[in-house]
Design a protein around this motif. Structure first.
Motif, PDB file in Angstrom:
ATOM      1  N   ALA A  91      57.620  35.623  52.095  1.00  0.00           N
ATOM      2  CA  ALA A  91      56.393  34.869  52.363  1.00  0.00           C
ATOM      3  C   ALA A  91      55.928  35.002  53.809  1.00  0.00           C
ATOM      4  N   LEU A  92      56.804  34.743  54.772  1.00  0.00           N
ATOM      5  CA  LEU A  92      56.391  34.776  56.168  1.00  0.00           C
ATOM      6  C   LEU A  92      55.974  36.181  56.585  1.00  0.00           C
ATOM      7  N   LEU A  93      56.813  37.153  56.300  1.00  0.00           N
ATOM      8  CA  LEU A  93      56.523  38.522  56.721  1.00  0.00           C
ATOM      9  C   LEU A  93      55.223  39.024  56.107  1.00  0.00           C
ATOM     10  N   LEU A  94      55.029  38.798  54.825  1.00  0.00           N
ATOM     11  CA  LEU A  94      53.851  39.336  54.151  1.00  0.00           C
ATOM     12  C   LEU A  94      52.579  38.636  54.610  1.00  0.00           C
ATOM     13  N   ALA A  95      52.648  37.338  54.863  1.00  0.00           N
ATOM     14  CA  ALA A  95      51.477  36.628  55.371  1.00  0.00           C
ATOM     15  C   ALA A  95      51.107  37.114  56.765  1.00  0.00           C
ATOM     16  N   VAL A  96      52.111  37.387  57.582  1.00  0.00           N
ATOM     17  CA  VAL A  96      51.841  37.889  58.928  1.00  0.00           C
ATOM     18  C   VAL A  96      51.279  39.307  58.872  1.00  0.00           C
ATOM     19  N   LEU A  97      51.871  40.174  58.066  1.00  0.00           N
ATOM     20  CA  LEU A  97      51.377  41.543  57.960  1.00  0.00           C
ATOM     21  C   LEU A  97      49.949  41.583  57.425  1.00  0.00           C
ATOM     22  N   ALA A  98      49.629  40.670  56.508  1.00  0.00           N
ATOM     23  CA  ALA A  98      48.265  40.631  55.972  1.00  0.00           C
ATOM     24  C   ALA A  98      47.243  40.325  57.067  1.00  0.00           C
ATOM     25  N   GLY A  99      47.671  39.594  58.091  1.00  0.00           N
ATOM     26  CA  GLY A  99      46.773  39.242  59.188  1.00  0.00           C
ATOM     27  C   GLY A  99      46.852  40.178  60.371  1.00  0.00           C
ATOM     28  N   LEU A 100      47.820  41.099  60.358  1.00  0.00           N
ATOM     29  CA  LEU A 100      47.989  42.070  61.455  1.00  0.00           C
ATOM     30  C   LEU A 100      47.996  43.471  60.841  1.00  0.00           C
ATOM     31  N   PRO A 101      46.840  44.019  60.537  1.00  0.00           N
ATOM     32  CA  PRO A 101      46.774  45.251  59.751  1.00  0.00           C
ATOM     33  C   PRO A 101      47.374  46.486  60.411  1.00  0.00           C
ATOM     34  N   GLU A 102      47.628  46.430  61.719  1.00  0.00           N
ATOM     35  CA  GLU A 102      48.237  47.578  62.393  1.00  0.00           C
ATOM     36  C   GLU A 102      49.755  47.490  62.441  1.00  0.00           C
ATOM     37  N   ALA A 103      50.309  46.383  61.990  1.00  0.00           N
ATOM     38  CA  ALA A 103      51.747  46.159  62.114  1.00  0.00           C
ATOM     39  C   ALA A 103      52.507  46.616  60.867  1.00  0.00           C
ATOM     40  N   ARG A 104      53.759  46.939  61.087  1.00  0.00           N
ATOM     41  CA  ARG A 104      54.701  47.223  60.007  1.00  0.00           C
ATOM     42  C   ARG A 104      55.859  46.251  60.155  1.00  0.00           C
ATOM     43  N   GLY A 105      56.540  45.934  59.050  1.00  0.00           N
ATOM     44  CA  GLY A 105      57.559  44.906  59.120  1.00  0.00           C
ATOM     45  C   GLY A 105      58.836  45.233  58.377  1.00  0.00           C
ATOM     46  N   VAL A 106      59.908  44.568  58.802  1.00  0.00           N
ATOM     47  CA  VAL A 106      61.212  44.651  58.150  1.00  0.00           C
ATOM     48  C   VAL A 106      61.646  43.237  57.818  1.00  0.00           C
ATOM     49  N   GLY A 107      62.027  43.015  56.584  1.00  0.00           N
ATOM     50  CA  GLY A 107      62.582  41.731  56.178  1.00  0.00           C
ATOM     51  C   GLY A 107      64.060  41.895  55.885  1.00  0.00           C
ATOM     52  N   ILE A 108      64.890  41.023  56.433  1.00  0.00           N
ATOM     53  CA  ILE A 108      66.329  41.094  56.156  1.00  0.00           C
ATOM     54  C   ILE A 108      66.772  39.810  55.468  1.00  0.00           C
ATOM     55  N   ASP A 109      67.767  39.939  54.615  1.00  0.00           N
ATOM     56  CA  ASP A 109      68.347  38.797  53.918  1.00  0.00           C
ATOM     57  C   ASP A 109      69.739  39.205  53.449  1.00  0.00           C
ATOM     58  N   ARG A 110      70.614  38.220  53.318  1.00  0.00           N
ATOM     59  CA  ARG A 110      71.955  38.545  52.825  1.00  0.00           C
ATOM     60  C   ARG A 110      72.024  38.565  51.310  1.00  0.00           C
ATOM     61  N   SER A 111      70.941  38.136  50.645  1.00  0.00           N
ATOM     62  CA  SER A 111      70.903  38.074  49.190  1.00  0.00           C
ATOM     63  C   SER A 111      70.156  39.266  48.615  1.00  0.00           C
ATOM     64  N   ALA A 112      70.837  40.100  47.839  1.00  0.00           N
ATOM     65  CA  ALA A 112      70.181  41.237  47.197  1.00  0.00           C
ATOM     66  C   ALA A 112      69.128  40.764  46.207  1.00  0.00           C
ATOM     67  N   ARG A 113      69.382  39.636  45.543  1.00  0.00           N
ATOM     68  CA  ARG A 113      68.396  39.110  44.590  1.00  0.00           C
ATOM     69  C   ARG A 113      67.120  38.678  45.307  1.00  0.00           C
ATOM     70  N   ALA A 114      67.274  38.043  46.455  1.00  0.00           N
ATOM     71  CA  ALA A 114      66.100  37.646  47.234  1.00  0.00           C
ATOM     72  C   ALA A 114      65.316  38.867  47.688  1.00  0.00           C
ATOM     73  N   LEU A 115      66.004  39.899  48.143  1.00  0.00           N
ATOM     74  CA  LEU A 115      65.330  41.101  48.613  1.00  0.00           C
ATOM     75  C   LEU A 115      64.531  41.763  47.505  1.00  0.00           C
ATOM     76  N   ALA A 116      65.039  41.712  46.289  1.00  0.00           N
ATOM     77  CA  ALA A 116      64.296  42.275  45.161  1.00  0.00           C
ATOM     78  C   ALA A 116      63.000  41.506  44.929  1.00  0.00           C
ATOM     79  N   VAL A 117      63.060  40.179  45.075  1.00  0.00           N
ATOM     80  CA  VAL A 117      61.849  39.362  44.936  1.00  0.00           C
ATOM     81  C   VAL A 117      60.855  39.722  46.036  1.00  0.00           C
ATOM     82  N   ALA A 118      61.326  39.823  47.268  1.00  0.00           N
ATOM     83  CA  ALA A 118      60.446  40.134  48.396  1.00  0.00           C
ATOM     84  C   ALA A 118      59.785  41.496  48.231  1.00  0.00           C
ATOM     85  N   ALA A 119      60.563  42.494  47.837  1.00  0.00           N
ATOM     86  CA  ALA A 119      60.003  43.836  47.659  1.00  0.00           C
ATOM     87  C   ALA A 119      58.955  43.846  46.554  1.00  0.00           C
TER      88      ALA A 119
END
Length: 283
Positions: free
Chosen positions: A125-153
């Motif tokens: 949520a945070l990363l994608l909302a920020v990237l949507a407002g900063l069109p020149e930026a690229r982002g990396v999201g990290i999490d210790r949960s593989a299930r969470a990362l699948a949802v984020a991707a």
């Protein structure tokens, strides 16, 4: 034919609101959202066009799940955040409006940011909302949960942001977690910060992931580990934005100061301490 199916949509919503009144402060809204989901329509379309239709058979089961304190967002599988529809599951915290101040601050402070890191990304949520407002930026999201990362991707792909984001399994409580990440102009973090003994609504304590909520007796354990690592992640002139509990500002500020970081407090719409903006001392 079930008893629910014999009712109109409007009648079934009224009955469901009565059923949920003892377990939810938003019983009528919950009933309407669940009915819209059962019908496969928007809530506004439901209220405008479908109140006289026959209630679907599956609605009663959804209401019983909510009566057992399961969050509506998990039942319907989605939650809006900062104007974005996000898929959610019990692998991730449900995005909350309180976190929008972090996004607003990131968009304001990070206008020239090119690399963004989100620590504990969950649904993204945070990363994608920020990237949507900063069109020149690229982002990396990290999490210790593989299930969470699948949802984020999945959320990134659905929002058309998959090409500007990557999601990596990292755990900041383990040695070497920063390896290969590099430096970032903007670091976002919403770590676990709830005290283990905190009084929580059953819908939170029983259903949302404990590993994303609780951080020791004071709720500070993850700050003590993560905040001292931030200077090594920040590019020159970079900013970290860290969400905090309403009573934790001074404690987290002290941790940040010990790591050589200056801090500025941002409050949410309710006037509660919500985000610390951190920079290298002297910048």
């Amino acid at each position: 034919m079930s008893e629910t199916a014999k009712l109109t949509v409007g009648q079934a919503i009224r009955a469901a609101a009565e059923r949920l009144a003892s377990s939810s402060d938003t019983a009528r809204l919950d009933a309407e959202v669940l009915m819209a989901h059962a019908l496969g329509v928007s809530r506004s379309d439901l209220l405008l066009r479908h109140l006289g239709d026959s209630a679907p058979d599956g609605f009663a089961a959804l209401v019983e799940r909510r009566a057992g304190h399961e969050p509506v967002a998990y039942i319907v599988g989605s939650q809006d955040f900062f104007g974005m529809p996000l898929r959610v599951s019990d692998a991730v915290l449900i995005p909350r409006g309180d976190s929008e101040v972090l996004v607003e601050t990131a968009r304001l402070r990070g206008g020239s940011a090119r690399r963004v890191l989100d620590c504990g990304t969950g649904s993204g949520a945070l990363l994608l909302a920020v990237l949507a407002g900063l069109p020149e930026a690229r982002g990396v999201g990290i999490d210790r949960s593989a299930r969470a990362l699948a949802v984020a991707a999945g959320n990134a792909a659905a929002l058309g942001l998959g090409g500007r984001s990557a999601f990596l399994e990292r755990d900041w409580t383990r040695a070497g977690w920063r390896a290969g990440l590099g430096w970032f102009d903007l670091v976002l973090a919403n770590p676990p910060y709830v005290e283990e003994a905190a009084a929580l609504d059953p819908s939170v304590r029983a259903h949302e992931p404990a590993g994303a909520l609780f951080a020791g007796a004071e709720g500070l354990d993850d700050y003590r580990v993560l905040v001292p690592e931030l200077p090594a992640l920040l590019a020159p002139g970079g900013t970290a934005l860290v969400e905090i509990g309403a009573s934790q500002a001074e404690a987290v500020r002290a941790i940040a100061a010990g790591a050589g970081l200056d801090s500025r407090l941002h409050r949410d719409l309710g006037g509660r301490a919500r985000v610390l903006e951190l920079r290298q001392s002297g910048e």
